[in-house]
Design a protein around this motif. Structure first.
Motif, short mmCIF file in Angstrom:
data_model
loop_
_atom_site.label_atom_id
_atom_site.label_comp_id
_atom_site.label_asym_id
_atom_site.label_seq_id
_atom_site.Cartn_x
_atom_site.Cartn_y
_atom_site.Cartn_z
N ALA A 85 0.94 -1.26 0.01
CA ALA A 85 0.11 -0.12 0.03
C ALA A 85 0.84 1.35 0.03
CB ALA A 85 -1.01 0.07 1.32
N LEU A 86 1.91 1.15 0.73
CA LEU A 86 2.83 2.36 0.62
C LEU A 86 3.53 2.64 -0.51
CD1 LEU A 86 4.57 1.86 4.18
CD2 LEU A 86 2.66 3.63 3.62
N LEU A 87 3.84 1.53 -1.22
CA LEU A 87 4.45 1.72 -2.58
C LEU A 87 3.64 2.44 -3.47
CD1 LEU A 87 6.50 -1.65 -2.99
CD2 LEU A 87 7.67 0.55 -2.67
N VAL A 88 2.29 1.72 -3.67
CA VAL A 88 1.02 2.34 -4.28
C VAL A 88 0.95 3.95 -4.07
CG1 VAL A 88 -1.33 2.25 -5.16
CG2 VAL A 88 0.12 0.17 -4.74
N LEU A 138 4.00 10.62 -6.58
CA LEU A 138 5.17 11.15 -7.44
C LEU A 138 4.76 11.15 -8.91
CD1 LEU A 138 8.17 8.70 -6.19
CD2 LEU A 138 7.65 11.02 -5.74
N ARG A 139 3.88 10.25 -9.33
CA ARG A 139 3.32 10.58 -10.73
C ARG A 139 1.88 10.44 -10.60
NH1 ARG A 139 6.59 10.40 -15.20
NH2 ARG A 139 4.47 10.75 -16.21
N PRO A 140 1.02 11.46 -10.29
CA PRO A 140 -0.46 11.18 -10.12
C PRO A 140 -1.00 11.09 -11.48
CG PRO A 140 0.31 13.53 -9.61
CD PRO A 140 1.53 12.62 -9.64
N THR A 155 8.22 6.82 -13.13
CA THR A 155 8.83 7.73 -12.54
C THR A 155 10.27 7.79 -13.11
OG1 THR A 155 9.85 6.01 -10.80
CG2 THR A 155 7.90 7.50 -10.13
N HIS A 156 10.59 7.29 -14.18
CA HIS A 156 11.93 7.20 -14.90
C HIS A 156 13.16 7.03 -14.22
CE1 HIS A 156 9.32 9.23 -17.92
NE2 HIS A 156 9.13 10.27 -17.14
N PRO A 172 -1.48 5.87 -10.87
CA PRO A 172 -2.74 5.53 -10.22
C PRO A 172 -3.88 5.46 -11.54
CG PRO A 172 -2.72 7.92 -9.67
CD PRO A 172 -1.23 7.21 -10.43
N THR A 173 -3.82 4.77 -12.63
CA THR A 173 -4.63 4.88 -13.76
C THR A 173 -5.17 3.25 -13.79
OG1 THR A 173 -2.96 4.29 -15.28
CG2 THR A 173 -3.48 6.70 -14.77
#
Length: 358
Positions: A56-59, A65-67, A326-327, A71-72
Motif C-alpha cells: 500500500a505504501l508503494l502504491v 510522485l506521478r499522479p 517515474t523514469h 494511479p490509472t
C-alpha cells in the motif's frame, strides 16, 4: 467407574492444554488469566499484513510522485496481466514450500507445457475451440507429468528437492528445444488469438484465470484436510507420519499440483504471446520464490498463505511499473527486491528461533 492411569493422564494433558489455551495460571492460586486476541489483531500481526502495508505504501508513493501516470486503470490492467502467469505458478510453489519443499523447475516446465500445447494443436489441425481445449489439456498433463517425476525422485528416491528440480529444470528446457529445434512455435489457431484479444470489463481472461486459481488454492490450503496435512508435513514430517499421513504420497501430490499449475501457466503464456517464448522464462522460478517468500511463506516449511503470496507477487510488479513511470532505471528493482528478500528471510529466521525457544 474406576479411572485407569491412561485415562487420568489423558485428562491431565487435556486440562493443561485448556489452561495453556486460556493463557496459563496467573498465580499460585491457579487463577487463569484469559489471553484473547481478536481475529483482526491476529491478522495484523502476520507477514501478509506487514507486506500488505508495504504494498500500500508503494502504491501511495508512486501515486504521489506521478499522479497523472501511475494511479490509472491502464496501470492496474498492466500490473494484473504481468503477474497473472507468475501468480498461478506461485500458488503451486506455496503448497510445496509450506510442506518444506522447493521447485526450481517451474519455468522450464512452463516452456515445455507451452510447446506441447502448440504441437498438439498443430497435430490436430483446424482453428476451432476444441483444438484449443485439447491443447490446454495436453499442456496441463505435461506439467503434471514433470511434477510427478519431481515428487517421486524427492519422496521415494530421497534425492534432495534442490538437486531434483535443478535437474528437471534443465531436462524440461532441453526437451523443449529438442521438440522445436530451438525455435519458437508461432503458429496458433484463430480461436486462441480471439482469447488473447478478448478483455471482459477491460481485463484479460488471463487475469480472471489467475484470480480463480488463487482463490481456489487459498480455500483448499486454509480449510481442507489436504491443506492441514500440508501444514503438518511442513511443520514436522515425523509427526505427520505418526498421525497416519502418507507423507510420500502427499509430497508427490504437492509436486504434481506445482507441475500442473506450471502447465496452466504454460497455456496462459502461449495464449498471451501467441508463441512459445522458449528463452523468456529463465528467471520465472526466482521471481515466483521471491514473491512467495515476501508473502510470508517460510523457507523452513509449516507457514504460509495464498493471500500472502498474492501480496508478495504484486510487490515486484508494482515496483517495476513504478520505476518505469517515474523514469528510474528498472535495474534498481532487482537491487530493492534483493535486499527486501534478505530482510524477509531474516525476519522469518528470527520468528522461527523465537518459536523454538518458547
Amino acid at each position: 467407574m474406576t479411572e485407569t492411569p491412561a485415562s487420568a493422564t489423558s485428562a491431565k494433558v487435556a486440562d493443561e492444554a485448556n489452561a495453556a489455551a486460556a493463557g496459563g495460571p496467573d498465580d499460585a492460586s491457579g487463577t487463569l488469566k484469559i489471553a484473547y486476541r481478536s481475529p483482526l489483531r491476529k491478522f495484523l500481526s502476520t507477514s501478509p499484513a506487514y507486506m500488505g502495508l508495504v504494498l500500500a505504501l508503494l502504491v501511495l508513493l508512486f501515486s504521489v510522485l506521478r499522479p497523472e501516470a501511475f494511479p490509472t486503470t491502464a496501470t492496474g490492467r498492466n500490473i494484473s496481466l504481468d503477474i497473472s502467469v507468475l501468480l498461478v505458478m506461485a500458488v503451486g510453489m506455496t503448497y510445496v514450500m509450506v510442506a518444506g519443499g522447493f521447485d526450481l523447475s517451474i519455468g522450464s516446465v512452463l516452456v515445455f507445457s507451452g510447446v506441447v500445447m502448440a504441437k498438439t494443436m498443430s497435430a490436430i489441425g483446424g482453428d476451432g475451440a476444441a483444438v484449443v481445449v485439447a491443447g490446454m489439456a495436453a499442456s496441463v498433463l505435461a506439467g503434471i507429468a514433470w511434477g510427478v517425476l519431481n515428487g517421486v525422485c524427492i519422496a521415494l528416491l530421497k534425492v534432495p528437492a534442490l538437486i531434483t528440480t535443478l535437474g528437471t529444470m534443465g531436462a524440461a528446457l532441453g526437451a523443449s528445444q529438442i521438440m522445436t529445434g530451438g525455435n519458437d512455435v508461432t503458429t496458433v489457431p484463430d480461436a486462441l488469438l480471439k482469447i488473447t484479444t478478448s478483455r471482459p470489463l477491460g481485463f484479460s481472461w488471463l487475469v480472471y484465470v489467475a484470480a480463480v486459481v488463487a482463490l481456489v488454492g487459498g480455500l483448499i490450503l486454509a480449510f481442507t484436510r489436504f491443506g492441514r496435512h500440508t501444514y503438518l508435513v511442513g511443520s514436522n514430517e515425523e509427526s505427520a507420519r505418526r498421525a497416519g499421513i502418507n507423507v510420500n504420497r502427499h509430497l508427490i501430490k504437492l509436486y504434481a499440483v506445482s507441475g500442473g499449475l506450471a502447465g496452466v501457466a504454460g497455456a496462459m503464456s502461449l495464449t498471451r504471446f501467441a508463441t512459445t517464448t522458449i528463452s523468456g522464462h529463465a528467471t520465472d522460478a526466482l521471481q515466483v520464490i521471491t514473491g512467495v517468500v515476501l508473502g510470508g511463506t517460510s523457507l523452513f516449511g509449516g507457514i504460509g498463505t495464498i493471500l500472502g503470496t498474492v501480496v508478495g507477487i504484486f510487490i515486484p510488479a508494482v515496483l517495476q511499473n513504478g520505476f518505469v513511470v517515474t523514469h528510474v532505471q528498472p535495474y534498481w528493482q532487482q537491487v530493492v527486491i534483493g535486499f527486501v528478500l534478505i530482510a524477509a528471510v531474516y525476519v522469518d529466521h528470527l520468528k522461527r528461533a523465537r518459536r523454538d525457544r518458547s
